[in-house]
Write an enzyme that holds these catalytic residues in place. Structure first.
Site, PDB file in Angstrom:
ATOM      1  N   CYS A  56    -149.460 -41.792  13.548  1.00  0.00           N
ATOM      2  CA  CYS A  56    -148.437 -42.839  13.522  1.00  0.00           C
ATOM      3  C   CYS A  56    -148.916 -44.081  14.277  1.00  0.00           C
ATOM      4  CB  CYS A  56    -147.150 -42.310  14.152  1.00  0.00           C
ATOM      5  SG  CYS A  56    -145.826 -43.538  14.204  1.00  0.00           S
TER       6      CYS A  56
ATOM      7  N   CYS B 293    -143.452 -46.043  20.586  1.00  0.00           N
ATOM      8  CA  CYS B 293    -142.316 -45.143  20.356  1.00  0.00           C
ATOM      9  C   CYS B 293    -142.407 -43.941  21.290  1.00  0.00           C
ATOM     10  CB  CYS B 293    -142.325 -44.685  18.900  1.00  0.00           C
ATOM     11  SG  CYS B 293    -141.057 -43.460  18.512  1.00  0.00           S
TER      12      CYS B 293
ATOM     13  N   CYS C 228    -142.150 -43.480  10.276  1.00  0.00           N
ATOM     14  CA  CYS C 228    -142.110 -42.355  11.210  1.00  0.00           C
ATOM     15  C   CYS C 228    -142.641 -41.136  10.472  1.00  0.00           C
ATOM     16  CB  CYS C 228    -140.693 -42.096  11.711  1.00  0.00           C
ATOM     17  SG  CYS C 228    -140.584 -40.653  12.800  1.00  0.00           S
TER      18      CYS C 228
ATOM     19  N   GLN D 185    -130.808 -26.098  13.282  1.00  0.00           N
ATOM     20  CA  GLN D 185    -132.183 -26.280  13.722  1.00  0.00           C
ATOM     21  C   GLN D 185    -132.775 -27.546  13.111  1.00  0.00           C
ATOM     22  OE1 GLN D 185    -133.472 -24.818  16.079  1.00  0.00           O
ATOM     23  NE2 GLN D 185    -132.782 -22.694  16.221  1.00  0.00           N
TER      24      GLN D 185
ATOM     25  N   GLU E  14    -119.372 -17.051  20.053  1.00  0.00           N
ATOM     26  CA  GLU E  14    -119.790 -18.447  20.220  1.00  0.00           C
ATOM     27  C   GLU E  14    -118.776 -19.162  21.100  1.00  0.00           C
ATOM     28  OE1 GLU E  14    -120.989 -22.159  20.258  1.00  0.00           O
ATOM     29  OE2 GLU E  14    -122.261 -20.592  19.406  1.00  0.00           O
TER      30      GLU E  14
ATOM     31  N   ASP F 296    -129.259 -16.214  21.224  1.00  0.00           N
ATOM     32  CA  ASP F 296    -129.853 -17.521  20.900  1.00  0.00           C
ATOM     33  C   ASP F 296    -129.079 -18.615  21.638  1.00  0.00           C
ATOM     34  OD1 ASP F 296    -131.230 -19.625  19.742  1.00  0.00           O
ATOM     35  OD2 ASP F 296    -130.116 -19.551  17.856  1.00  0.00           O
TER      36      ASP F 296
ATOM     37  N   CYS G 278    -134.832 -22.005  23.570  1.00  0.00           N
ATOM     38  CA  CYS G 278    -135.333 -23.377  23.457  1.00  0.00           C
ATOM     39  C   CYS G 278    -135.740 -23.931  24.823  1.00  0.00           C
ATOM     40  CB  CYS G 278    -134.285 -24.280  22.805  1.00  0.00           C
ATOM     41  SG  CYS G 278    -132.707 -24.336  23.680  1.00  0.00           S
TER      42      CYS G 278
END
Length: 496
Positions: A88, A98, A180, A289, A339, A395, A446
């Site tokens: 890029c 960026c 991008c 995701q 959840e 998760d 994550c």
């Protein structure tokens, strides 16, 4: 991807405004923020952004602290074999670069190796454990993978133009992005047309952002507007969508609850999990995701590692829209999805009913329930109330699942010692009856630091061993580390 032919950093930065002369430093390793790490003779650490392991570089220190220094890369005198030319033109160390990517100058295979090392280091230093086996990393397309993004919008009155894109590195300004390479190609191609569209709108000074969400066939753009849009602006938005098939405009005049389609009807925003015959409708503000290519592989590997049998009950913690829950329902006897968000629980129920009605022959979905609960306030009593399950899939968001595993550890201690634990919910001497802990847990993370912390609780306090762990390169060229770990319950009295 071609190697660089020269030894000057891509888009070299302006000389640092400092009294310290340039130093020659040898880079030993790379941290997760893509900063090269060097040591002075006295052991002091120097961080140099843009430098890679095994390079000899000229760097100018711009910040000195008692335990470390930060320096600006001036030149690369001996180049790493893993250095590549960034794809890029907006990537680099120069002013205005960026800030969306940090590692485009490093070969993507080496990026994965760095993330794998971060995971292993975190497990050892934070969790005090090592995985029995390291999984082969999950990798996918290195470019055009980012199907979700928040694009900032700014009208620059002095120049009479609009900027649409990510922020500049280390800055609150919007980068002057004209392309991008991590966004889908069709979205990258829309950056300049979007700038022209917004520049011609009456509300151009009060449109702060566009939330992007791509499904399999629909590209949704949520336009945040701080004032009501004029009739003329609505005409321009409709014309833009008509000129770009598959584009859907959503409007956001206030909070998330105000998000709505500009025009009702049309195809539904959704993504598929073809291995399980599942289609997942979602709203553009729902959590999904970022990388759908990796998500399909991630779900398949998680379920394979979990090894669910047709007679088993499974709990999917932090289930969201049902990304794992619905595939689990094609394999298990019964599934419970839990959840924290009532909105996502409602959406997961809708998705379950939709897929149940359209299930392929031989893929009938198991009995599945969804529950809304604050998973950061879990207690042993809540776990018992949810009932025993053979397997868990966990998760969580970046904060991890600490309270969930603390509650599990408390129940494990009760099973081992025979002494009833006290439930934080107010029940003294909790009776667990026939409740038993899950035999296997697959944890999708994550944040390797909170995964390691939680793994420490499972291994050191809850009677599990970490059999397997590995990274998932969900976000190539960024510092984000997605990972997965498997925990097996040990026989009571066994040593982890």
């Amino acid at each position: 991807m071609s190697r660089r032919k020269h030894h000057q950093p891509q888009h070299p930065p302006a000389p640092a405004q400092t009294d310290y002369p340039p130093d020659l430093l040898t880079i030993e390793s790379l941290d997760i923020e893509a900063q090269g790490i060097a040591h002075r003779d006295d052991g002091k650490v120097v961080f140099i952004e843009g430098a890679l392991p095994f390079e000899t570089v000229s760097a100018s220190v711009y910040r000195k602290k008692p335990s470390f220094e930060k320096a600006t890369l001036m030149a690369v005198l001996r180049e790493s074999s893993q250095r590549v030319r960034p794809q890029c033109p907006h990537f680099g160390l120069h002013t205005g670069a960026c800030g969306g990517c940090k590692m485009q100058h490093l070969h993507v295979g080496a990026q994965v190796a760095v993330k794998q090392r971060v995971l292993e280091d975190n497990l050892w230093h934070i969790g005090k454990l090592k995985a029995g086996n390291i999984l082969r990393p999950i990798e996918g397309p290195a470019w055009n993978y980012r199907y979700r993004a928040r694009l900032s919008v700014r009208y620059v009155r002095k120049k009479g133009e609009v900027l649409v894109g990510f922020h500049e590195r280390k800055s609150g300004y919007v980068a002057d992005m004209r392309e991008c390479h991590v966004l889908p190609r069709h979205v990258s191609d829309l950056l300049l047309p979007l700038r022209a569209l917004i520049a011609g709108m009456d509300a151009r000074e009060t449109l702060p952002q566009i939330e992007l969400a791509c499904g399999d066939t629909v590209t949704a753009m949520v336009l945040r507007h701080m004032e009501p849009l004029s009739g003329g602006d609505l005409v321009k938005l409709r014309a833009f969508a008509l000129a770009h098939p598959g584009l859907q405009w959503w409007l956001q005049p206030g909070g998330l609850e105000t998000v709505h389609l500009l025009d009702e009807g049309g195809p539904q925003l959704s993504y598929g999990l073809p291995d399980y015959g599942i289609t997942m409708p979602f709203k553009p503000t729902d959590f999904t995701q970022v990388n759908p290519h990796i998500n399909q592989v991630l779900v398949s590997r998680a379920l394979r590692l979990l090894g669910v049998q047709a007679h088993e009950r499974v709990i999917d913690w932090f289930c969201g829209l049902g990304n794992f829950t619905l595939p689990l329902a094609t394999q298990a006897r019964e599934v419970l999805g839990i959840e924290g968000s009532e909105v996502l629980v409602a959406r997961s129920r809708e998705n379950y009913e939709s897929n149940k009605a359209s299930a392929q022959k031989g893929r009938a979905l198991a009995a599945t329930k969804f529950v809304a609960r604050n998973l950061f306030e879990m207690t042993p009593g809540m776990l018992v109330k949810d009932g025993a399950a053979d397997k868990w899939l966990v998760d969580p968001p970046r904060e991890g699942a600490f309270e969930l595993f603390k509650a599990l550890a408390a129940l494990h201690q009760q099973i081992v010692t025979g002494v009833p634990c006290d439930d934080a919910g107010g029940q003294q001497n909790l009776q667990i009856g026939n409740w038993t802990p899950p035999q296997r847990i697959v944890y999708v993370s994550c944040n390797p630091a909170t995964l390691a912390r939680d793994a420490g609780v499972l291994v050191n306090d809850a009677g599990y061993r970490c059999t397997t762990a590995g990274v998932v390169n969900m976000f190539p060229h960024t510092a984000h580390v997605e990972s997965m770990a498997v925990f097996e319950r040990l026989p009571v009295g066994a040593v982890p």
